[in-house]
Design an enzyme around this catalytic site. Structure first.
Site, PDB file in Angstrom:
ATOM      1  NE  ARG A   1     -17.964  -5.815  13.445  1.00 45.27           N
ATOM      2  CZ  ARG A   1     -18.370  -4.935  12.534  1.00 45.27           C
ATOM      3  NH1 ARG A   1     -17.516  -4.112  11.983  1.00 45.27           N
ATOM      4  NH2 ARG A   1     -19.634  -4.881  12.187  1.00 45.27           N
TER       5      ARG A   1
ATOM      6  CB  CYS B   1      -1.763   3.931   8.036  1.00 45.88           C
ATOM      7  SG  CYS B   1      -2.794   4.530   6.677  1.00 45.88           S
TER       8      CYS B   1
ATOM      9  CB  CYS C   1     -15.588  -7.487   6.216  1.00 41.02           C
ATOM     10  SG  CYS C   1     -14.862  -5.868   5.944  1.00 41.02           S
TER      11      CYS C   1
ATOM     12  CB  CYS D   1      -1.107  -0.036   8.246  1.00 40.07           C
ATOM     13  SG  CYS D   1      -1.835  -1.326   7.198  1.00 40.07           S
TER      14      CYS D   1
ATOM     15  CB  CYS E   1      -0.923  -0.014   1.214  1.00 40.50           C
ATOM     16  SG  CYS E   1      -2.076   1.378   1.222  1.00 40.50           S
TER      17      CYS E   1
ATOM     18  CB  CYS F   1     -18.693  -5.504   5.041  1.00 41.83           C
ATOM     19  SG  CYS F   1     -17.773  -4.092   5.653  1.00 41.83           S
TER      20      CYS F   1
ATOM     21  CB  CYS G   1     -18.612  -0.327   9.046  1.00 41.51           C
ATOM     22  SG  CYS G   1     -17.451  -1.115  10.182  1.00 41.51           S
TER      23      CYS G   1
HETATM   24  N1  SAM Z   1      -6.851   0.388   3.017  1.00 40.99           N
HETATM   25  C1  SAM Z   1      -8.143   0.588   3.510  1.00 40.99           C
HETATM   26  C2  SAM Z   1      -8.230   1.713   4.518  1.00 40.99           C
HETATM   27  O1  SAM Z   1      -7.227   2.121   5.056  1.00 40.99           O
HETATM   28  O2  SAM Z   1      -9.346   2.169   4.755  1.00 40.99           O
HETATM   29  C3  SAM Z   1      -8.778  -0.655   4.117  1.00 40.99           C
HETATM   30  C4  SAM Z   1      -7.949  -1.602   4.927  1.00 40.99           C
HETATM   31  S1  SAM Z   1      -7.272  -0.980   6.446  1.00 40.99           S
HETATM   32  C5  SAM Z   1      -6.141  -2.223   6.887  1.00 40.99           C
HETATM   33  C6  SAM Z   1      -8.654  -1.087   7.574  1.00 40.99           C
HETATM   34  C7  SAM Z   1      -8.456  -0.673   8.994  1.00 40.99           C
HETATM   35  O3  SAM Z   1      -7.718  -1.642   9.696  1.00 40.99           O
HETATM   36  C8  SAM Z   1      -7.708   0.605   9.281  1.00 40.99           C
HETATM   37  O4  SAM Z   1      -8.488   1.740   9.109  1.00 40.99           O
HETATM   38  C9  SAM Z   1      -7.338   0.436  10.743  1.00 40.99           C
HETATM   39  O5  SAM Z   1      -8.326   0.987  11.574  1.00 40.99           O
HETATM   40  C10 SAM Z   1      -7.286  -1.081  10.918  1.00 40.99           C
HETATM   41  N2  SAM Z   1      -5.920  -1.535  11.220  1.00 40.99           N
HETATM   42  C11 SAM Z   1      -4.905  -1.660  10.346  1.00 40.99           C
HETATM   43  N3  SAM Z   1      -3.779  -2.064  10.970  1.00 40.99           N
HETATM   44  C12 SAM Z   1      -4.087  -2.203  12.275  1.00 40.99           C
HETATM   45  C13 SAM Z   1      -3.343  -2.579  13.430  1.00 40.99           C
HETATM   46  N4  SAM Z   1      -2.048  -2.874  13.349  1.00 40.99           N
HETATM   47  N5  SAM Z   1      -3.969  -2.617  14.621  1.00 40.99           N
HETATM   48  C14 SAM Z   1      -5.289  -2.301  14.702  1.00 40.99           C
HETATM   49  N6  SAM Z   1      -6.036  -1.941  13.647  1.00 40.99           N
HETATM   50  C15 SAM Z   1      -5.447  -1.875  12.450  1.00 40.99           C
HETATM   51  C1  DTB Z   2     -11.524  -2.771  11.496  1.00 47.14           C
HETATM   52  O1  DTB Z   2     -11.895  -1.785  12.151  1.00 47.14           O
HETATM   53  N1  DTB Z   2     -10.655  -3.662  11.918  1.00 47.14           N
HETATM   54  C2  DTB Z   2     -10.386  -4.654  10.894  1.00 47.14           C
HETATM   55  C3  DTB Z   2     -11.396  -4.262   9.790  1.00 47.14           C
HETATM   56  N2  DTB Z   2     -11.961  -3.049  10.286  1.00 47.14           N
HETATM   57  C4  DTB Z   2     -10.956  -4.122   8.392  1.00 47.14           C
HETATM   58  C5  DTB Z   2      -8.966  -4.715  10.500  1.00 47.14           C
HETATM   59  C6  DTB Z   2      -8.022  -4.972  11.662  1.00 47.14           C
HETATM   60  C7  DTB Z   2      -6.668  -5.158  11.107  1.00 47.14           C
HETATM   61  C8  DTB Z   2      -5.665  -5.527  12.156  1.00 47.14           C
HETATM   62  C9  DTB Z   2      -4.302  -5.680  11.588  1.00 47.14           C
HETATM   63  C10 DTB Z   2      -4.177  -6.740  10.540  1.00 47.14           C
HETATM   64  O2  DTB Z   2      -4.632  -7.890  10.750  1.00 47.14           O
HETATM   65  O3  DTB Z   2      -3.567  -6.465   9.491  1.00 47.14           O
HETATM   66 FE1  SF4 Z   3      -2.968   1.191   3.297  1.00 43.64          FE
HETATM   67 FE2  SF4 Z   3      -2.925   0.063   5.697  1.00 43.64          FE
HETATM   68 FE3  SF4 Z   3      -3.343   2.661   5.488  1.00 43.64          FE
HETATM   69 FE4  SF4 Z   3      -5.262   0.943   4.649  1.00 43.64          FE
HETATM   70  S1  SF4 Z   3      -4.542   1.216   6.742  1.00 43.64           S
HETATM   71  S2  SF4 Z   3      -4.527   2.791   3.589  1.00 43.64           S
HETATM   72  S3  SF4 Z   3      -3.947  -0.719   3.898  1.00 43.64           S
HETATM   73  S4  SF4 Z   3      -1.458   1.582   4.889  1.00 43.64           S
END
Ligand code: SAM
Ligand code: DTB
Ligand code: SF4
Length: 331
Positions: free
Chosen positions: A265, A61, A101, A64, A57, A133, A193
């Site tokens: 959730r 973030c 989802c 992430c 990506c 979703c 959501c």
């Molecule tokens: N790329 C899209 C976005 O950012 O909206 C969708 C996927 S993104 C991984 C979805 C959500 O996962 C993020 O908004 C964040 O709240 C959650 N998330 C990602 N990494 C995480 C982590 N290490 N711990 C907790 N939540 C996480």
């Molecule tokens: C949300 O709030 N939590 C989920 C879902 N929406 C997409 C994602 C959590 C991701 C946790 C880190 C991972 O497994 O990569």
């Molecule tokens: Fe990309 Fe992760 Fe940020 Fe979603 S949360 S935009 S997958 S870097």
């Protein structure tokens, strides 16, 4: 069930602060009261996540593991085939999930072949009788409309934290862009959501700001995920300490009181929580979880572990497409 709960959208920061800082046992009781008046407290929505496109990506973030600029153990892969995705949806349904989802590590949706494939898969999963979703990053109005027409039930797009703290966590997009996507989703009549993450180094005020923004949107989100940061090696937040369970409970209870109809959730972080800790989260108003041994890229409790938890606590999965009743809408 009691008769009526008033839904309000003109919360002030002072009101949210007061709720958030209520002594914890009283806060749990207040949230539990509201929860029981609108929802069956034994019912928990069971959702399954699938990362349909992992890693690589362009966003930054800080939490992430899928951001390409950080060096994590995540193995990137292109968009999975339709067959693979549908097989996983069937498995999820057989295991008792009512919501499926699909997550993609995209900054935003781009029109073209891959988006068209997502639309096809959404249609097929909806036809299986599951709530579908997606969480695919930013969407424009036209893309939201197309997803709606394909049968999309809900779109996940988290605000993640309060507006003031946002640029400490993400530099590649703005809070306003996030809100614009939520408006596009809402206008397309897709269920919203949206929630966030705690444990990223934010203050209580940042958490309060996020909850205030969500609870004063033109309509409350139908689902509010509360994630505990999963600190992944290689990300800038790798050394963050595990968030205290009481903070999770406080967030869940405050979200439940501010947005009584929403599904709250208990999302990332469950793998490190005991049964007792999760029980307190359910008591405080959480009524949805992610099931299956993987979230997007990190571990989640095994199916058997959750089966035991449900049996121990007398919980039952909530049926798909159920509506929330006994509401008196006000402001
Ligand atoms: N790329 C899209 C976005 O950012 O909206 C969708 C996927 S993104 C991984 C979805 C959500 O996962 C993020 O908004 C964040 O709240 C959650 N998330 C990602 N990494 C995480 C982590 N290490 N711990 C907790 N939540 C996480
Ligand atoms: C949300 O709030 N939590 C989920 C879902 N929406 C997409 C994602 C959590 C991701 C946790 C880190 C991972 O497994 O990569
Ligand atoms: Fe990309 Fe992760 Fe940020 Fe979603 S949360 S935009 S997958 S870097």
């Amino acid at each position: 069930m009691k008769s009526q709960v008033q839904i309000k959208r003109n919360w002030t920061k002072a009101e949210v602060e007061q709720i958030y800082h209520t002594p914890i046992l009283q806060l749990i009781l207040n949230a539990a009261d509201i929860h029981r008046s609108l929802h069956d407290p034994q019912e928990v929505q069971v959702c399954t996540l699938l990362s349909v496109k992992t890693g690589g990506c362009p966003e930054d973030c800080a939490y992430c593991p899928q951001a390409s600029r950080y060096h994590t153990d995540v193995k990137a892969h292109r968009l999975l085939s339709n067959e693979t995705i549908l097989d996983r949806a069937k498995e999820a349904k057989e295991c008792g999930s009512t919501r499926f989802c699909m997550g993609a590590a995209w900054r935003e949706v781009k029109d073209g072949r891959e988006f068209d494939r997502i639309l096809d898969v959404v249609k097929e999963v909806a036809e299986m009788g599951m709530e579908v979703c997606c969480t695919l990053g930013m969407l424009n109005a036209d893309q939201a409309e197309k997803l709606k027409n394909a049968g999309l039930h809900a779109y996940n797009h988290n605000l993640d934290t309060g507006e003031k703290f946002y640029d400490k966590i993400i530099g590649t997009r703005t809070y306003q862009e996030r809100l614009a996507t939520l408006a596009n989703v809402r206008n397309a009549k897709i269920s919203v959501c949206s929630g966030g993450i705690i444990g990223m180094g934010e203050t209580d005020e940042d958490r309060i700001d996020m909850l205030l923004t969500l609870a004063t949107l033109p309509e409350h989100p139908e689902s509010v995920p509360v994630n505990a940061l999963v600190a992944v090696e290689g990300t800038p937040l790798e050394d963050q300490k595990r968030v205290p369970i009481w903070d999770m409970i406080r967030m869940i209870a405050t979200a439940r009181i501010l947005m009584p109809k929403a599904m709250v959730r208990l999302s990332a972080g469950r793998v490190r929580m005991s049964q007792e800790e999760q029980a307190l989260c359910f008591l405080a108003g959480a009524n949805s979880i992610f099931a299956g041994d993987k979230l997007l890229t990190t571990p989640n409790p095994e199916q058997d572990t959750d089966k035991q938890l449900f049996s121990l606590l007398g919980l039952k999965p909530r049926p798909a497409n159920k509506t929330v009743g006994h509401i008196h809408e006000t402001v």
